[in-house]
Motif scaffolding. Sequence first.
Motif, PDB file in Angstrom:
ATOM      1  N   MET A   1      51.762  31.948  65.331  1.00 27.91           N
ATOM      2  CA  MET A   1      51.916  30.495  65.305  1.00 27.91           C
ATOM      3  C   MET A   1      50.556  29.824  65.346  1.00 27.91           C
ATOM      4  O   MET A   1      50.247  28.981  64.532  1.00 27.91           O
ATOM      5  CB  MET A   1      52.736  30.043  66.510  1.00 27.91           C
ATOM      6  N   ALA A   4      48.302  29.918  62.106  1.00 31.65           N
ATOM      7  CA  ALA A   4      48.552  28.992  61.011  1.00 31.65           C
ATOM      8  C   ALA A   4      47.849  27.665  61.260  1.00 31.65           C
ATOM      9  O   ALA A   4      47.292  27.045  60.364  1.00 31.65           O
ATOM     10  CB  ALA A   4      50.043  28.762  60.841  1.00 31.65           C
ATOM     11  N   MET A   5      47.863  27.280  62.542  1.00 34.67           N
ATOM     12  CA  MET A   5      47.193  26.053  62.942  1.00 34.67           C
ATOM     13  C   MET A   5      45.691  26.170  62.723  1.00 34.67           C
ATOM     14  O   MET A   5      45.055  25.272  62.186  1.00 34.67           O
ATOM     15  CB  MET A   5      47.490  25.859  64.431  1.00 34.67           C
ATOM     16  N   LEU A   7      44.178  28.080  60.721  1.00 35.94           N
ATOM     17  CA  LEU A   7      43.899  28.157  59.299  1.00 35.94           C
ATOM     18  C   LEU A   7      43.701  26.771  58.699  1.00 35.94           C
ATOM     19  O   LEU A   7      42.768  26.509  57.953  1.00 35.94           O
ATOM     20  CB  LEU A   7      45.082  28.845  58.621  1.00 35.94           C
ATOM     21  N   VAL A   8      44.599  25.873  59.069  1.00 37.95           N
ATOM     22  CA  VAL A   8      44.521  24.515  58.557  1.00 37.95           C
ATOM     23  C   VAL A   8      43.283  23.830  59.093  1.00 37.95           C
ATOM     24  O   VAL A   8      42.533  23.181  58.369  1.00 37.95           O
ATOM     25  CB  VAL A   8      45.780  23.722  58.969  1.00 37.95           C
ATOM     26  N   GLU A   9      43.029  24.029  60.387  1.00 41.60           N
ATOM     27  CA  GLU A   9      41.918  23.310  60.999  1.00 41.60           C
ATOM     28  C   GLU A   9      40.579  23.859  60.528  1.00 41.60           C
ATOM     29  O   GLU A   9      39.648  23.105  60.299  1.00 41.60           O
ATOM     30  CB  GLU A   9      42.026  23.399  62.529  1.00 41.60           C
ATOM     31  N   GLN A  12      38.919  22.627  57.380  1.00 41.52           N
ATOM     32  CA  GLN A  12      38.339  21.294  57.394  1.00 41.52           C
ATOM     33  C   GLN A  12      36.890  21.291  57.851  1.00 41.52           C
ATOM     34  O   GLN A  12      36.207  20.291  57.765  1.00 41.52           O
ATOM     35  CB  GLN A  12      39.143  20.405  58.352  1.00 41.52           C
ATOM     36  N   ILE A  33      31.808   3.221  51.097  1.00 43.32           N
ATOM     37  CA  ILE A  33      32.503   2.849  49.868  1.00 43.32           C
ATOM     38  C   ILE A  33      32.799   1.363  49.913  1.00 43.32           C
ATOM     39  O   ILE A  33      33.489   0.871  50.801  1.00 43.32           O
ATOM     40  CB  ILE A  33      33.789   3.676  49.691  1.00 43.32           C
ATOM     41  N   ASN A  57      37.896  20.568  64.338  1.00 44.05           N
ATOM     42  CA  ASN A  57      37.919  19.596  63.241  1.00 44.05           C
ATOM     43  C   ASN A  57      38.032  18.165  63.735  1.00 44.05           C
ATOM     44  O   ASN A  57      37.857  17.230  62.989  1.00 44.05           O
ATOM     45  CB  ASN A  57      39.056  19.908  62.266  1.00 44.05           C
ATOM     46  N   LYS A  58      38.326  17.996  65.022  1.00 43.50           N
ATOM     47  CA  LYS A  58      38.432  16.646  65.562  1.00 43.50           C
ATOM     48  C   LYS A  58      37.122  16.196  66.206  1.00 43.50           C
ATOM     49  O   LYS A  58      37.052  15.114  66.773  1.00 43.50           O
ATOM     50  CB  LYS A  58      39.542  16.572  66.606  1.00 43.50           C
ATOM     51  N   PRO A  77      32.804  11.154  62.843  1.00 47.18           N
ATOM     52  CA  PRO A  77      33.516  12.435  62.858  1.00 47.18           C
ATOM     53  C   PRO A  77      32.567  13.510  62.335  1.00 47.18           C
ATOM     54  O   PRO A  77      31.993  13.348  61.249  1.00 47.18           O
ATOM     55  CB  PRO A  77      34.692  12.228  61.905  1.00 47.18           C
ATOM     56  N   HIS A  79      32.807  16.502  61.089  1.00 45.42           N
ATOM     57  CA  HIS A  79      33.070  17.269  59.872  1.00 45.42           C
ATOM     58  C   HIS A  79      33.510  16.391  58.714  1.00 45.42           C
ATOM     59  O   HIS A  79      34.034  16.885  57.730  1.00 45.42           O
ATOM     60  CB  HIS A  79      34.107  18.351  60.160  1.00 45.42           C
ATOM     61  N   SER A  80      33.281  15.088  58.839  1.00 48.33           N
ATOM     62  CA  SER A  80      33.712  14.174  57.798  1.00 48.33           C
ATOM     63  C   SER A  80      32.970  14.419  56.488  1.00 48.33           C
ATOM     64  O   SER A  80      31.744  14.571  56.474  1.00 48.33           O
ATOM     65  CB  SER A  80      33.459  12.736  58.249  1.00 48.33           C
ATOM     66  N   PRO A  81      33.679  14.444  55.372  1.00 42.11           N
ATOM     67  CA  PRO A  81      32.998  14.590  54.089  1.00 42.11           C
ATOM     68  C   PRO A  81      32.158  13.363  53.732  1.00 42.11           C
ATOM     69  O   PRO A  81      31.368  13.401  52.791  1.00 42.11           O
ATOM     70  CB  PRO A  81      34.144  14.791  53.093  1.00 42.11           C
ATOM     71  N   ARG A  82      32.323  12.284  54.472  1.00 43.62           N
ATOM     72  CA  ARG A  82      31.516  11.102  54.192  1.00 43.62           C
ATOM     73  C   ARG A  82      30.087  11.229  54.699  1.00 43.62           C
ATOM     74  O   ARG A  82      29.225  10.462  54.326  1.00 43.62           O
ATOM     75  CB  ARG A  82      32.141   9.877  54.855  1.00 43.62           C
TER      76      ARG A  82
END
Lengths: 120, 202
Positions: A1, A4-5, A7-9, A12, A33, A57-58, A77, A79-82
């Motif tokens: 369980m 999977a979490m 993996l998603v995090e 990022q 922007i 990721n937070k 943030p 890890h922000s792509p900005r």
Amino acid sequence: MATAMELVERSQLRDDLPDLRVGSTVRVNYRIIEGNKERIQSFEGVLLRKHCGPKNNKATFTVRKVTQGYGVERIFPLHSPRIESIKVLKIGRVRRAKLYYLRERRGKAARIKERMFHRG
Amino acid sequence: MMARKIGMTQIFEDDGRVIPVTVLEAGPVTVVQKKTMEKDGCDQVQVGYEAIEERKVNRPMKGHFREQAPTRFLREFKVEDISQVEVGQSYGVELFSEGEMVKVSGTSKGKGFTGVMKRHGFGGQPASHGHRGHRGTGSIGQCATPSRVFKGKKMHGQHGNKKVTTKGLQIVKILSEQKLVLIKGAVPGANGGLVTLHKNAR
């Protein structure tokens, strides 16, 4: 369980960021922007705190600068792509993880000594 | 489609916006039974989710599954065209696409026997100045007319642990290899709980 979490995090996270230390003077190049146009704004100041750790990721970090007598703090943030890039300009010698005491100081009292040697 | 709620996190959009997401592990589900308009009154399929060992299935259920592998959960879903569905067919996350709006049902977290303030958002009574009610219900009706309490009056009792459906949730991302579906916002139920995903028919 949990995997999977993770993996998603983990997908990022960014691995192109420099090693950030609290007390450092950093310049954050941040993509802004405006309508359809995109430009890069840089924000330079003292790294006041890091939140949530580097592999989360937070995670966020706060940068403080003083402009025209007003203290400005900005939370990014991590890890922000900005974030286009982060430049470490100076590494400060500090003895706390959160530099909230800087908020009560002005001018010369708010200075941070530069760290001369790297401790690993 | 049936799924397990894994938990919530956040992801970055391409333009840098942070969006809260719920991670669901969805499917695959296998068709166990077809129900048709003529025979059962509605076009529905009964699907099974999460395979279990054969010894855990009792004999009546074994008869129901016939040659299908037994599953832990069985749920029924309405389908548009029953003729395309065959018993034994398996479906996964490919039923959904990114950006699609869905409806998610689950069993909400049980709160036990709760008072009216928590359960229905009642105001309660003043805390001090001689008041002795605090979190009580207050009046539950009138006097001689109607000299009874109306049915459906909101009172204390079991709160949560019942079926809750959230409509209009957007699928943000699908990781088909891992069978994961990321849904924007919150989904009913506790982590690890069973939820069902429906296409949003409006």
